[in-house]
Scaffold this motif. Structure first.
Motif, PDB file in Angstrom:
ATOM      1  N   PHE A 288      10.066  -9.238  -8.226  1.00 34.43           N
ATOM      2  CA  PHE A 288       8.626  -9.470  -8.107  1.00 34.43           C
ATOM      3  C   PHE A 288       8.152  -9.235  -6.659  1.00 34.43           C
ATOM      4  O   PHE A 288       7.068  -8.694  -6.421  1.00 34.43           O
ATOM      5  N   GLN A 289       9.013  -9.661  -5.701  1.00 36.10           N
ATOM      6  CA  GLN A 289       8.670  -9.460  -4.292  1.00 36.10           C
ATOM      7  C   GLN A 289       8.565  -7.970  -3.961  1.00 36.10           C
ATOM      8  O   GLN A 289       7.645  -7.534  -3.261  1.00 36.10           O
ATOM      9  N   ARG A 290       9.571  -7.211  -4.457  1.00 38.81           N
ATOM     10  CA  ARG A 290       9.516  -5.763  -4.212  1.00 38.81           C
ATOM     11  C   ARG A 290       8.261  -5.155  -4.827  1.00 38.81           C
ATOM     12  O   ARG A 290       7.616  -4.283  -4.228  1.00 38.81           O
ATOM     13  N   GLN A 291       7.943  -5.577  -5.980  1.00 39.86           N
ATOM     14  CA  GLN A 291       6.738  -5.046  -6.615  1.00 39.86           C
ATOM     15  C   GLN A 291       5.492  -5.413  -5.803  1.00 39.86           C
ATOM     16  O   GLN A 291       4.593  -4.581  -5.614  1.00 39.86           O
ATOM     17  N   CYS A 292       5.489  -6.661  -5.286  1.00 42.03           N
ATOM     18  CA  CYS A 292       4.330  -7.077  -4.485  1.00 42.03           C
ATOM     19  C   CYS A 292       4.250  -6.285  -3.180  1.00 42.03           C
ATOM     20  O   CYS A 292       3.163  -5.881  -2.750  1.00 42.03           O
ATOM     21  N   GLU A 293       5.436  -6.087  -2.544  1.00 42.60           N
ATOM     22  CA  GLU A 293       5.437  -5.305  -1.304  1.00 42.60           C
ATOM     23  C   GLU A 293       4.978  -3.884  -1.552  1.00 42.60           C
ATOM     24  O   GLU A 293       4.244  -3.298  -0.739  1.00 42.60           O
ATOM     25  N   GLY A 294       5.433  -3.310  -2.610  1.00 39.92           N
ATOM     26  CA  GLY A 294       4.957  -1.962  -2.944  1.00 39.92           C
ATOM     27  C   GLY A 294       3.462  -1.932  -3.160  1.00 39.92           C
ATOM     28  O   GLY A 294       2.772  -1.006  -2.705  1.00 39.92           O
ATOM     29  N   LEU A 295       2.951  -2.960  -3.816  1.00 45.87           N
ATOM     30  CA  LEU A 295       1.508  -3.021  -4.042  1.00 45.87           C
ATOM     31  C   LEU A 295       0.756  -3.199  -2.721  1.00 45.87           C
ATOM     32  O   LEU A 295      -0.306  -2.606  -2.511  1.00 45.87           O
ATOM     33  N   VAL A 296       1.352  -4.059  -1.853  1.00 43.01           N
ATOM     34  CA  VAL A 296       0.694  -4.267  -0.550  1.00 43.01           C
ATOM     35  C   VAL A 296       0.693  -2.973   0.268  1.00 43.01           C
ATOM     36  O   VAL A 296      -0.317  -2.618   0.900  1.00 43.01           O
ATOM     37  N   GLN A 297       1.830  -2.261   0.277  1.00 44.15           N
ATOM     38  CA  GLN A 297       1.884  -0.980   0.994  1.00 44.15           C
ATOM     39  C   GLN A 297       0.905   0.017   0.407  1.00 44.15           C
ATOM     40  O   GLN A 297       0.233   0.755   1.141  1.00 44.15           O
ATOM     41  N   GLU A 298       0.833   0.040  -0.854  1.00 45.47           N
ATOM     42  CA  GLU A 298      -0.123   0.948  -1.484  1.00 45.47           C
ATOM     43  C   GLU A 298      -1.551   0.562  -1.124  1.00 45.47           C
ATOM     44  O   GLU A 298      -2.402   1.423  -0.855  1.00 45.47           O
ATOM     45  N   GLN A 299      -1.772  -0.765  -1.095  1.00 48.82           N
ATOM     46  CA  GLN A 299      -3.107  -1.224  -0.688  1.00 48.82           C
ATOM     47  C   GLN A 299      -3.415  -0.814   0.740  1.00 48.82           C
ATOM     48  O   GLN A 299      -4.512  -0.337   1.050  1.00 48.82           O
ATOM     49  N   GLN A 300      -2.414  -1.014   1.627  1.00 54.99           N
ATOM     50  CA  GLN A 300      -2.625  -0.632   3.030  1.00 54.99           C
ATOM     51  C   GLN A 300      -2.843   0.866   3.170  1.00 54.99           C
ATOM     52  O   GLN A 300      -3.673   1.313   3.956  1.00 54.99           O
ATOM     53  N   ARG A 301      -2.058   1.635   2.443  1.00 58.19           N
ATOM     54  CA  ARG A 301      -2.252   3.090   2.495  1.00 58.19           C
ATOM     55  C   ARG A 301      -3.643   3.474   2.024  1.00 58.19           C
ATOM     56  O   ARG A 301      -4.311   4.326   2.626  1.00 58.19           O
ATOM     57  N   MET A 302      -4.072   2.835   0.942  1.00 62.88           N
ATOM     58  CA  MET A 302      -5.410   3.145   0.438  1.00 62.88           C
ATOM     59  C   MET A 302      -6.494   2.712   1.433  1.00 62.88           C
ATOM     60  O   MET A 302      -7.474   3.435   1.643  1.00 62.88           O
ATOM     61  N   VAL A 303      -6.258   1.540   2.061  1.00 63.12           N
ATOM     62  CA  VAL A 303      -7.243   1.077   3.049  1.00 63.12           C
ATOM     63  C   VAL A 303      -7.270   2.019   4.250  1.00 63.12           C
ATOM     64  O   VAL A 303      -8.336   2.375   4.761  1.00 63.12           O
ATOM     65  N   LYS A 304      -6.051   2.414   4.733  1.00 65.99           N
ATOM     66  CA  LYS A 304      -5.988   3.338   5.872  1.00 65.99           C
ATOM     67  C   LYS A 304      -6.618   4.682   5.517  1.00 65.99           C
ATOM     68  O   LYS A 304      -7.326   5.297   6.327  1.00 65.99           O
ATOM     69  N   LEU A 305      -6.326   5.139   4.296  1.00 71.11           N
ATOM     70  CA  LEU A 305      -6.941   6.399   3.871  1.00 71.11           C
ATOM     71  C   LEU A 305      -8.457   6.276   3.831  1.00 71.11           C
ATOM     72  O   LEU A 305      -9.178   7.190   4.268  1.00 71.11           O
ATOM     73  N   ALA A 306      -8.902   5.131   3.355  1.00 69.60           N
ATOM     74  CA  ALA A 306     -10.359   4.935   3.319  1.00 69.60           C
ATOM     75  C   ALA A 306     -10.930   4.858   4.736  1.00 69.60           C
ATOM     76  O   ALA A 306     -11.993   5.424   5.020  1.00 69.60           O
ATOM     77  N   ASP A 307     -10.187   4.158   5.630  1.00 67.05           N
ATOM     78  CA  ASP A 307     -10.663   4.083   7.021  1.00 67.05           C
ATOM     79  C   ASP A 307     -10.647   5.453   7.685  1.00 67.05           C
ATOM     80  O   ASP A 307     -11.564   5.797   8.445  1.00 67.05           O
TER      81      ASP A 307
END
Length: 850
Positions: free
Chosen positions: A181-200
């Motif tokens: 579950f932690q790995r899945q959450c970290e992957g989601l967080v990284q994906e979120q950060q990537r999406m946020v950085k891409l948006a920025d």
């Protein structure tokens, strides 16, 4: 789950019958350690039916006394705890048996018949049997209870271990699920950060494209020029810089080139608004000042307030606005600094506009003031006073303009161009005066004034302050004009007064002229003689030991401490003019130019002196011409070596006896007239080298000096030995003895004449003694040649040579005898160091100490 205290629970003692009637209920077993310390009593009351009523009084029905049993801390301690409890039970059992004996004693008293006794005895036997086995029975029950309790503990432990194993397995499963579950959450967080950085990033990239429309509307709106002074306008230009930099670093974007062009147009538009605003503000200030100046006549204080104080009012604001253009006019990193920035042209327009505006106000005032200085009586016809006054005034104006410029602009770009235009009225008046000035002294004075007061000294170790005006840049054109005119006049004087000089008869009247100078010098400067006889003859003509600057206004007893007219009266005019020219132009012109001029001056002076010597030889004697040339060449050589005395500190003294030391060195080493030795000595540094690039002129002078010295010594020695020269010995009837006597008579007569002639022309005693010694050596050499020829003739005729010595009177002296005789006749003085110092000190006492 059972409590571990149940292990220590024992079977309770006999209880009252009324306790059995209580309703049984489940309760936790009491630990053996917590067991009350009760006395075990035989339950004989139930068997004895004839118990007396007072039996209840003997048996206590009260609860047993509570005791605090110790709890076991470990399996080892458990054994000791059980033994302690068992010991308590044994004590209670002993007490119970005592009570039972007492009861039996009492019950025996109550027996009535045999049947009662049998019953009593049976009961006693049964109770005794029970009493004997009661301890073992109780212990067995305790063991069984303990075994049951331990079995329950083992069972409970096994069940607990099974439960713990199950829990461990469950925990591992939960941990694995948690990690997943932690790995899945970290992957989601990284994906979120990537999406946020891409948006920025998208927002950041789009930001540089979104500025185009609002900035375009802002710059093209009516009244955009009024927006220049606000802080938002500066921020807008900074955003344009960022956009241009972004487009330059991301040329791969689809519309980067288009936006780059649009942003550059907007930047040009914004900077053009700044230029227009700057020029407009400057024009308003200038028109206001011009109107006030034209309205009424103003004094200097009011004029200064209008020209400078008025311009300082709005300078700070306009300087800050112009700084926006200057920041963008700087060349990019790595570019050629001479190429200039992209917007340097706009900055140059600001410089030009400011220079033109200030020039309209200042230059007419400068021109009027310089015109007034030129018309003043003290400066109307004099070059140097006019230059001093006008340059001083212009320098003050330039200093004020420099300070005002620094209040309007950063840096000095365009400053000196403006100041040069402000100095044009000075150049217009000064340049014609320089061109029409024919007096070399005034040109030299002007060059000295400009170099010492206005030019920056290159030898100065302290660097010039960058925040001060470098006036040398502005005055350099005037100095170049003065130096050019100075070189032209020097060449003209060299041509007219040295190269084409035509001497008059009285100028060539040697040696009579020397005698007149000696007499005048002796009468005017004859010192008080002491009673001591001088060992060295005093020179009759005082000669300066330092380079002499011949002034047209030199007066007797002037700066040198002796009569310049007397000291230089015996000098040939071309030599005097050459020394004068060299001393005047030295360090006033470029070193290369000076070296070239010095070479020409020395060359033409040498030729002029040679021509004069030839004329004197034709009018007087060859000795006069040769000594004239030797004297003047020595003076010229001495002055060339050390004429830079003008530029040393006054407390330093110099010894210029290097010329005479050269002759002494040549004589001591031998081979005085060997050209190779002379050339080696000249190249070895015996004569100091001062002026660079003058080796040709000095070599020419040295060569000419050696030639004339050789000619003089050869001629003098030949006159003394003419009776034994080759032509005389070739005649018939030649008698060697008579010829030798003739040589002796001639030498004894000519040597005093030679010394008197040397005293007329030369002053230095060592030089004179060196020349006399050279004549002696040449005479001895001529005699040795004659003697060798005579000995060769005798050997050819079969006549043997006499022994070495004085010989007979009818024989020719050998060379040693002649050398000994010549030493007595010529009487060459060996001047030591002390005598040389005395001679020099006497000369210094006459000429003055440097």
């Amino acid at each position: 789950m059972y409590d571990d205290a149940s292990y220590y629970t024992f079977i309770p003692s006999a209880q009252q019958h009324d306790d059995k009637s209580q309703t049984p209920r489940h309760r936790r077993k009491q630990s053996l350690l917590n067991q009350p310390n009760e006395e075990f009593q035989a339950d004989v009351g139930q068997l004895d039916g004839n118990q007396r009523p007072n039996a209840a009084t003997e048996t206590s029905t009260a609860p047993p006394k509570a005791t605090l049993a110790r709890r076991a801390q470990s399996y080892t301690d458990f054994h000791h705890a059980v033994r302690a409890v068992l010991g308590q039970d044994h004590n209670q059992e002993v007490k119970g048996k005592g009570k039972l004996a007492k009861q039996n004693e009492l019950s025996v008293v109550d027996l009535k018949d045999e049947l009662d006794f049998l019953d009593w005895y049976g009961g006693i036997e049964t109770r005794l049997l029970d009493a004997n086995y009661e301890e073992y029975t109780d212990y067995l029950k305790q063991l069984e209870s303990s075994s049951s309790h331990l079995d329950s503990l083992l069972s409970n432990t096994n069940s607990t271990l099974d439960l713990l194993s199950l829990l461990t397995k469950s925990f591992k499963d939960v941990e694995a699920q948690t990690l997943t579950f932690q790995r899945q959450c970290e992957g989601l967080v990284q994906e979120q950060q990537r999406m946020v950085k891409l948006a920025d990033d998208m927002s950041q990239n789009l930001k540089y494209y979104s500025y185009l429309e609002p900035i375009t509307r802002r710059l093209n709106a009516p009244g955009a020029g009024n927006y220049v002074r606000s802080k938002e306008f500066s921020n807008m230009l900074s955003r344009l810089d960022e956009c241009l930099s972004y487009m330059a670093t991301h040329p791969n974007h689809r519309e980067a080139a288009t936006y780059n062009s649009r942003y550059r147009q907007l930047m040009t538009r914004g900077l053009t608004l700044i230029r227009n605003h700057f020029v407009g503000g400057l024009r308003e200030i200038a028109s206001d000042v011009s109107r006030r100046i034209s309205d009424r006549q103003l004094n200097d204080t009011t004029m200064s307030a209008l020209l400078y104080a008025k311009f300082r009012v709005g300078a700070a604001e306009l300087k800050e606005v112009a700084q926006e253009i200057r920041k963008r006019a700087v060349p990019p990193t790595g570019a050629d600094p001479r190429a200039g920035g992209e917007y340097q042209s706009l900055m140059n327009e600001l410089y030009t506009s400011y220079s033109a505006t200030r020039g309209k106000l200042v230059i007419p005032l400068i021109r009027k003031k310089i015109g007034d200085i030129a018309m003043a009586p003290s400066t109307a016809k004099e070059l140097v006073p006019f230059a001093r006054s006008s340059i001083g005034y212009v320098r003050g104006i330039c200093a004020d303009e420099y300070e005002l410029w620094r209040e309007w602009f950063e840096g000095e770009d365009g400053l000196y161009s403006f100041l040069e235009s402000a100095c044009e009225p000075l150049y217009d008046h000064l340049r014609p005066r320089i061109i029409h000035e024919n007096q070399l002294l005034k040109l030299c004075e002007l060059c000295t004034l400009l170099q010492t007061r206005y030019m920056h000294d290159l030898d100065d170790e302290e660097p010039m302050d960058t925040n001060e005006l470098d006036f040398s840049i502005l005055i350099k054109p005037a100095l170049e004009d003065a130096q050019t005119r100075l070189v032209f006049r020097t060449q003209a004087i060299l041509r007219d007064e040295i190269e084409n000089y035509k001497p008059k008869s009285d100028v060539l009247d040697y040696p009579a002229k020397i005698r007149r100078v000696s007499l005048s010098g002796t009468k005017s400067q004859a010192p008080a003689m002491s009673g001591r006889k001088s060992s060295v003859a005093e020179p009759t003509t005082p000669m300066p030991k330092t380079p002499v600057i011949v002034e047209e206004s030199d007066s007797p007893n002037g700066r040198w401490g002796f009569s310049t007219e007397v000291a230089l009266h015996g000098w040939y005019p071309t030599l005097k003019k050459a020394i004068w020219l060299l001393s005047r132009i030295y360090r006033l012109v470029n070193s290369t130019v000076f070296d070239d001029l010095a070479h020409q001056i020395v060359h033409q002076t040498t030729l002029s002196l040679s021509k004069a010597a030839d004329l004197i030889s034709s009018k007087a004697t060859s000795a006069d011409g040769q000594l004239f040339l030797i004297k003047h060449l020595l003076i010229l050589k001495q002055q060339i070596v050390a004429f830079d005395i003008e530029f040393v500190t006054p407390d330093i003294s110099f010894d210029f006896s290097g010329v005479t030391n050269t002759f002494w060195e040549l004589r001591e080493r031998g081979g005085l007239f060997d050209p190779r030795n002379l050339w080696r000595l000249m190249g070895g540094g015996l004569l100091p080298k001062v002026v660079e690039n003058m080796l040709d002129a000095k070599a020419e002078l040295d060569g000419r000096l050696r030639t004339v010295i050789n000619d003089f010594t050869s001629r003098s020695a030949s006159q003394m030995t003419i009776a034994i020269d080759a032509s005389a010995t070739a005649k018939r009837g030649f008698e060697g003895i008579k010829a030798v006597k003739k040589v002796q008579e001639t030498s004894e007569k000519d040597v005093p004449l030679l010394r008197r002639k040397l005293d007329e022309y030369l002053d230095d005693q060592r030089t004179k003694e060196t020349l006399v010694s050279a004549v002696q050596d040449q005479a001895i050499q001529n005699y040795e040649t004659f003697y060798d020829m005579q000995m060769a003739d005798k050997r050819s005729n079969g006549v043997t040579r006499s022994k070495k010595g004085k010989g007979r009177d009818d024989e020719i002296w050998d060379p040693d005898m002649f050398n000994e005789w010549a030493s007595g006749v010529f009487n060459v003085k060996r001047l030591g160091v002390q005598e040389d110092e005395d001679s020099r000190s006497r000369s210094m006492s006459r000429t003055g100490s440097i």
